[in-house]
Motif scaffolding. Structure first.
Motif, PDB file in Angstrom:
ATOM      1  N   ARG A 151      31.245  -4.310  34.455  1.00  0.00           N
ATOM      2  CA  ARG A 151      32.151  -3.231  34.055  1.00  0.00           C
ATOM      3  C   ARG A 151      32.341  -2.280  35.234  1.00  0.00           C
ATOM      4  NH1 ARG A 151      32.556  -2.743  28.286  1.00  0.00           N
ATOM      5  NH2 ARG A 151      31.086  -4.126  27.211  1.00  0.00           N
ATOM      6  N   ILE A 152      33.580  -2.203  35.726  1.00  0.00           N
ATOM      7  CA  ILE A 152      33.923  -1.258  36.783  1.00  0.00           C
ATOM      8  C   ILE A 152      35.227  -0.573  36.384  1.00  0.00           C
ATOM      9  CG2 ILE A 152      34.377  -0.885  39.224  1.00  0.00           C
ATOM     10  CD1 ILE A 152      33.004  -3.478  39.860  1.00  0.00           C
ATOM     11  N   GLY A 153      35.129   0.572  35.764  1.00  0.00           N
ATOM     12  CA  GLY A 153      36.322   1.283  35.346  1.00  0.00           C
ATOM     13  C   GLY A 153      37.124   0.479  34.336  1.00  0.00           C
ATOM     14  N   PRO A 154      38.392   0.848  34.114  1.00  0.00           N
ATOM     15  CA  PRO A 154      39.232   0.128  33.158  1.00  0.00           C
ATOM     16  C   PRO A 154      39.678  -1.220  33.706  1.00  0.00           C
ATOM     17  CG  PRO A 154      40.499   1.864  34.229  1.00  0.00           C
ATOM     18  CD  PRO A 154      39.071   2.039  34.672  1.00  0.00           C
ATOM     19  N   ASP A 155      39.901  -2.182  32.811  1.00  0.00           N
ATOM     20  CA  ASP A 155      40.396  -3.485  33.235  1.00  0.00           C
ATOM     21  C   ASP A 155      41.911  -3.450  33.371  1.00  0.00           C
ATOM     22  OD1 ASP A 155      41.442  -3.589  30.666  1.00  0.00           O
ATOM     23  OD2 ASP A 155      40.222  -5.289  30.004  1.00  0.00           O
ATOM     24  N   ILE A 156      42.541  -4.605  33.464  1.00  0.00           N
ATOM     25  CA  ILE A 156      43.972  -4.689  33.710  1.00  0.00           C
ATOM     26  C   ILE A 156      44.808  -4.012  32.630  1.00  0.00           C
ATOM     27  CG2 ILE A 156      44.196  -6.940  32.576  1.00  0.00           C
ATOM     28  CD1 ILE A 156      46.187  -7.716  34.802  1.00  0.00           C
ATOM     29  N   TRP A 157      44.280  -3.964  31.406  1.00  0.00           N
ATOM     30  CA  TRP A 157      44.986  -3.321  30.290  1.00  0.00           C
ATOM     31  C   TRP A 157      44.354  -1.982  29.927  1.00  0.00           C
ATOM     32  CZ3 TRP A 157      49.218  -5.635  30.623  1.00  0.00           C
ATOM     33  CH2 TRP A 157      49.318  -7.018  30.764  1.00  0.00           C
TER      34      TRP A 157
ATOM     35  N   ASN B 102      37.891  -0.619  28.477  1.00  0.00           N
ATOM     36  CA  ASN B 102      36.547  -0.555  29.039  1.00  0.00           C
ATOM     37  C   ASN B 102      35.800  -1.838  28.697  1.00  0.00           C
ATOM     38  OD1 ASN B 102      34.201   0.350  30.243  1.00  0.00           O
ATOM     39  ND2 ASN B 102      33.532   1.491  28.435  1.00  0.00           N
ATOM     40  N   ARG B 103      36.193  -2.911  29.394  1.00  0.00           N
ATOM     41  CA  ARG B 103      35.604  -4.218  29.144  1.00  0.00           C
ATOM     42  C   ARG B 103      35.153  -4.851  30.457  1.00  0.00           C
ATOM     43  NH1 ARG B 103      39.485  -7.226  24.633  1.00  0.00           N
ATOM     44  NH2 ARG B 103      39.291  -5.639  22.993  1.00  0.00           N
ATOM     45  N   PRO B 104      34.232  -5.815  30.381  1.00  0.00           N
ATOM     46  CA  PRO B 104      33.809  -6.504  31.608  1.00  0.00           C
ATOM     47  C   PRO B 104      34.991  -7.224  32.260  1.00  0.00           C
ATOM     48  CG  PRO B 104      32.267  -6.932  29.816  1.00  0.00           C
ATOM     49  CD  PRO B 104      33.454  -6.241  29.202  1.00  0.00           C
ATOM     50  N   GLN B 105      34.946  -7.299  33.587  1.00  0.00           N
ATOM     51  CA  GLN B 105      35.972  -8.014  34.338  1.00  0.00           C
ATOM     52  C   GLN B 105      35.313  -8.680  35.541  1.00  0.00           C
ATOM     53  OE1 GLN B 105      38.812  -5.492  36.534  1.00  0.00           O
ATOM     54  NE2 GLN B 105      37.645  -3.707  35.826  1.00  0.00           N
ATOM     55  N   PRO B 106      35.949  -9.711  36.095  1.00  0.00           N
ATOM     56  CA  PRO B 106      35.343 -10.387  37.246  1.00  0.00           C
ATOM     57  C   PRO B 106      35.338  -9.514  38.484  1.00  0.00           C
ATOM     58  CG  PRO B 106      37.527 -11.286  36.781  1.00  0.00           C
ATOM     59  CD  PRO B 106      37.192 -10.368  35.642  1.00  0.00           C
TER      60      PRO B 106
ATOM     61  N   HIS C 245      21.566  -7.171  38.823  1.00  0.00           N
ATOM     62  CA  HIS C 245      22.004  -5.775  38.850  1.00  0.00           C
ATOM     63  C   HIS C 245      23.474  -5.654  38.456  1.00  0.00           C
ATOM     64  CE1 HIS C 245      22.417  -1.614  40.204  1.00  0.00           C
ATOM     65  NE2 HIS C 245      23.541  -2.005  40.784  1.00  0.00           N
ATOM     66  N   ILE C 246      24.333  -6.465  39.050  1.00  0.00           N
ATOM     67  CA  ILE C 246      25.771  -6.367  38.777  1.00  0.00           C
ATOM     68  C   ILE C 246      26.070  -6.692  37.323  1.00  0.00           C
ATOM     69  CG2 ILE C 246      28.016  -7.415  39.280  1.00  0.00           C
ATOM     70  CD1 ILE C 246      27.103  -7.710  42.186  1.00  0.00           C
ATOM     71  N   THR C 247      25.476  -7.741  36.809  1.00  0.00           N
ATOM     72  CA  THR C 247      25.743  -8.167  35.429  1.00  0.00           C
ATOM     73  C   THR C 247      25.299  -7.118  34.416  1.00  0.00           C
ATOM     74  OG1 THR C 247      25.476 -10.484  36.090  1.00  0.00           O
ATOM     75  CG2 THR C 247      25.349  -9.991  33.737  1.00  0.00           C
ATOM     76  N   ASP C 248      24.185  -6.451  34.699  1.00  0.00           N
ATOM     77  CA  ASP C 248      23.618  -5.498  33.738  1.00  0.00           C
ATOM     78  C   ASP C 248      24.130  -4.073  33.910  1.00  0.00           C
ATOM     79  OD1 ASP C 248      22.146  -7.590  32.778  1.00  0.00           O
ATOM     80  OD2 ASP C 248      20.280  -7.027  33.789  1.00  0.00           O
ATOM     81  N   SER C 249      24.865  -3.793  34.989  1.00  0.00           N
ATOM     82  CA  SER C 249      25.253  -2.415  35.277  1.00  0.00           C
ATOM     83  C   SER C 249      26.679  -2.125  34.818  1.00  0.00           C
ATOM     84  CB  SER C 249      25.147  -2.140  36.774  1.00  0.00           C
ATOM     85  OG  SER C 249      26.088  -2.927  37.495  1.00  0.00           O
ATOM     86  N   ALA C 250      27.035  -0.853  34.836  1.00  0.00           N
ATOM     87  CA  ALA C 250      28.399  -0.406  34.527  1.00  0.00           C
ATOM     88  C   ALA C 250      28.716   0.777  35.440  1.00  0.00           C
ATOM     89  CB  ALA C 250      28.523   0.003  33.064  1.00  0.00           C
ATOM     90  N   SER C 251      29.915   0.771  36.018  1.00  0.00           N
ATOM     91  CA  SER C 251      30.324   1.826  36.946  1.00  0.00           C
ATOM     92  C   SER C 251      31.700   2.337  36.567  1.00  0.00           C
ATOM     93  CB  SER C 251      30.351   1.297  38.385  1.00  0.00           C
ATOM     94  OG  SER C 251      29.120   0.722  38.758  1.00  0.00           O
ATOM     95  N   ASP C 252      31.946   3.611  36.861  1.00  0.00           N
ATOM     96  CA  ASP C 252      33.248   4.204  36.555  1.00  0.00           C
ATOM     97  C   ASP C 252      34.316   3.851  37.590  1.00  0.00           C
ATOM     98  OD1 ASP C 252      32.334   5.413  34.237  1.00  0.00           O
ATOM     99  OD2 ASP C 252      31.764   7.270  35.257  1.00  0.00           O
ATOM    100  N   ASN C 253      33.892   3.535  38.822  1.00  0.00           N
ATOM    101  CA  ASN C 253      34.854   3.243  39.878  1.00  0.00           C
ATOM    102  C   ASN C 253      34.174   2.432  40.978  1.00  0.00           C
ATOM    103  OD1 ASN C 253      33.769   5.230  41.992  1.00  0.00           O
ATOM    104  ND2 ASN C 253      34.188   6.593  40.255  1.00  0.00           N
ATOM    105  N   LEU C 254      34.946   2.009  41.966  1.00  0.00           N
ATOM    106  CA  LEU C 254      34.427   1.130  43.011  1.00  0.00           C
ATOM    107  C   LEU C 254      33.423   1.821  43.925  1.00  0.00           C
ATOM    108  CD1 LEU C 254      37.743  -0.731  43.843  1.00  0.00           C
ATOM    109  CD2 LEU C 254      35.627  -1.836  43.090  1.00  0.00           C
ATOM    110  N   VAL C 255      33.607   3.101  44.207  1.00  0.00           N
ATOM    111  CA  VAL C 255      32.644   3.819  45.044  1.00  0.00           C
ATOM    112  C   VAL C 255      31.294   3.903  44.341  1.00  0.00           C
ATOM    113  CG1 VAL C 255      32.077   6.034  46.097  1.00  0.00           C
ATOM    114  CG2 VAL C 255      34.398   5.132  46.299  1.00  0.00           C
ATOM    115  N   GLU C 256      31.312   4.228  43.067  1.00  0.00           N
ATOM    116  CA  GLU C 256      30.061   4.277  42.306  1.00  0.00           C
ATOM    117  C   GLU C 256      29.406   2.900  42.271  1.00  0.00           C
ATOM    118  OE1 GLU C 256      29.097   4.780  37.637  1.00  0.00           O
ATOM    119  OE2 GLU C 256      30.104   6.525  38.551  1.00  0.00           O
ATOM    120  N   PHE C 257      30.218   1.853  42.167  1.00  0.00           N
ATOM    121  CA  PHE C 257      29.694   0.487  42.136  1.00  0.00           C
ATOM    122  C   PHE C 257      28.958   0.140  43.426  1.00  0.00           C
ATOM    123  CE2 PHE C 257      30.369  -4.007  43.251  1.00  0.00           C
ATOM    124  CZ  PHE C 257      29.695  -4.629  42.207  1.00  0.00           C
TER     125      PHE C 257
END
Length: 269
Positions: free
Chosen positions: A28-34, A37-41, A77-89
Motif C-alpha cells: 500500500r503506497i497512497g491511493p491506487d489508480i482509482w 486505499n488498496r494494495p498495488q504492485p 517489510h514491503i508486503t507488511d507495510s503501508a505508506s502514504d506516499n513514495l517518500v515515506e515508502f
C-alpha cells in the motif's frame, strides 16, 4: 526512457556496488489508480555501495552482503507495510535495508508504481539514503545524502494533440509520449504529483504547437513556475514523425530561475 541516472555517491571507502533489480511485490503506497486505499504492485531496485575487497580476496560469503537475506527482509517489510506516499515508502525501506538487510553506509532506492496512473506507464522515485553511525550524528541515524535529492519520474505519458507543421498534422491529432523527471522534490510533491500531471495533460490536449521545442519549453515553465519545482527534465517524442524510425524526440532540463530571466535577456523580443 530512464531518468534514474543520477551521479552515484561512491567514496574511496565504498567504490563497489551490490544490487537487486526489479523486485516486484504488492503493498500500500497512497491511493491506487482509482484513488482507493488498496494494495498495488511496486517494482523496487536497490543499489548498495560497499567494498567487496575482503570477500573478493578470501571467497568467504560471510564477508559479503548476503543479498538473499536482504531480499527476504525487504520483501517482508514491503508486503507488511503501508505508506502514504513514495517518500515515506523509501524512508521506511531504507531503514529496513540498514537495520535488517545488511546495507552499510549508502544506498540508492528506485521504486516504481506501474499501475498507479491511467495514461502513463508508471510513476516512481529515485532516492539516496545514508546511515550515519558515528561522528556528530547519533548512531543509526538515516538521512538523505547531501547533494542527492529525491526525484519523482513519470514514465511514458501518452497524450493526443495537434502538433506539427504539415497540413495533415494540423487536421488530425497524434499521440506524443512524455517523460518527466522532477528533481529535488519534497514529500508534498510526492503526494500532489497527480495535480501537476493533470495540468500538463490538459495543456497538451488543448494545444496546437508547430514544434516540440515550443511545447516542451512551455511544459517546463508550467512545472517550474506554476508548481514550484526547482528543476525538471522533460522528454517529448512523436512516434509517428518519421516513416522509417520509431520516433523523433526532444529532451531538455530547466531550472526554475531560468524562467525568471526576462525575454530580452534571452534575446527574445
Amino acid at each position: 526512457m530512464d531518468f534514474t541516472t543520477h551521479a552515484s555517491p561512491e567514496t574511496r571507502d565504498s567504490p563497489d556496488i551490490v544490487s537487486i533489480r526489479a523486485l516486484t511485490l504488492t503493498t500500500r503506497i497512497g491511493p491506487d489508480i482509482w484513488y482507493r486505499n488498496r494494495p498495488q504492485p511496486v517494482i523496487v531496485s536497490l543499489t548498495l555501495y560497499t567494498d567487496i575487497s575482503k570477500s573478493g580476496a578470501t571467497d568467504d560469503v560471510r564477508a559479503s552482503i548476503h543479498y538473499g537475506n536482504l531480499t527476504k527482509a525487504v520483501s517482508t517489510h514491503i508486503t507488511d507495510s503501508a505508506s502514504d506516499n513514495l517518500v515515506e515508502f523509501v524512508d521506511s525501506l531504507a531503514e529496513c535495508c540498514f537495520l535488517r538487510g545488511g546495507a552499510e553506509e549508502r544506498i540508492k532506492i528506485v521504486a516504481e508504481l506501474p499501475e498507479a496512473l491511467t495514461m502513463a506507464e508508471g510513476v516512481g522515485i529515485e532516492a539516496y539514503r545514508q546511515c550515519y553511525s558515528q561522528g556528530s550524528r547519533s548512531k543509526n541515524e538515516i538521512d538523505r545524502i547531501p547533494g542527492f535529492g529525491d526525484g519523482i519520474f513519470i514514465r511514458n505519458l501518452r497524450v493526443a494533440c495537434v502538433i506539427g507543421v504539415n497540413e495533415p498534422e494540423r487536421k488530425e491529432k497524434q499521440v506524443v509520449v512524455v517523460n518527466l523527471r522532477l528533481w529535488d522534490i519534497d514529500a508534498k510533491v510526492a503526494v500532489e504529483y497527480r495535480k501537476l500531471l493533470q495540468a500538463v495533460t490538459e495543456h497538451i490536449e488543448s494545444s496546437s504547437y508547430f514544434t516540440i521545442e515550443a511545447m516542451i519549453t512551455t511544459i517546463c515553465r508550467m512545472i517550474c513556475v506554476d508548481h514550484g519545482i526547482s528543476k525538471v527534465t522533460v522528454r517529448i517524442e512523436k512516434p509517428s514523425a518519421l516513416t522509417f524510425a520509431k520516433g523523433a524526440a526532444v529532451e531538455i532540463t530547466r531550472m526554475k530561475e531560468q524562467f525568471e530571466i526576462s525575454p530580452e535577456a534571452l534575446g527574445i523580443v
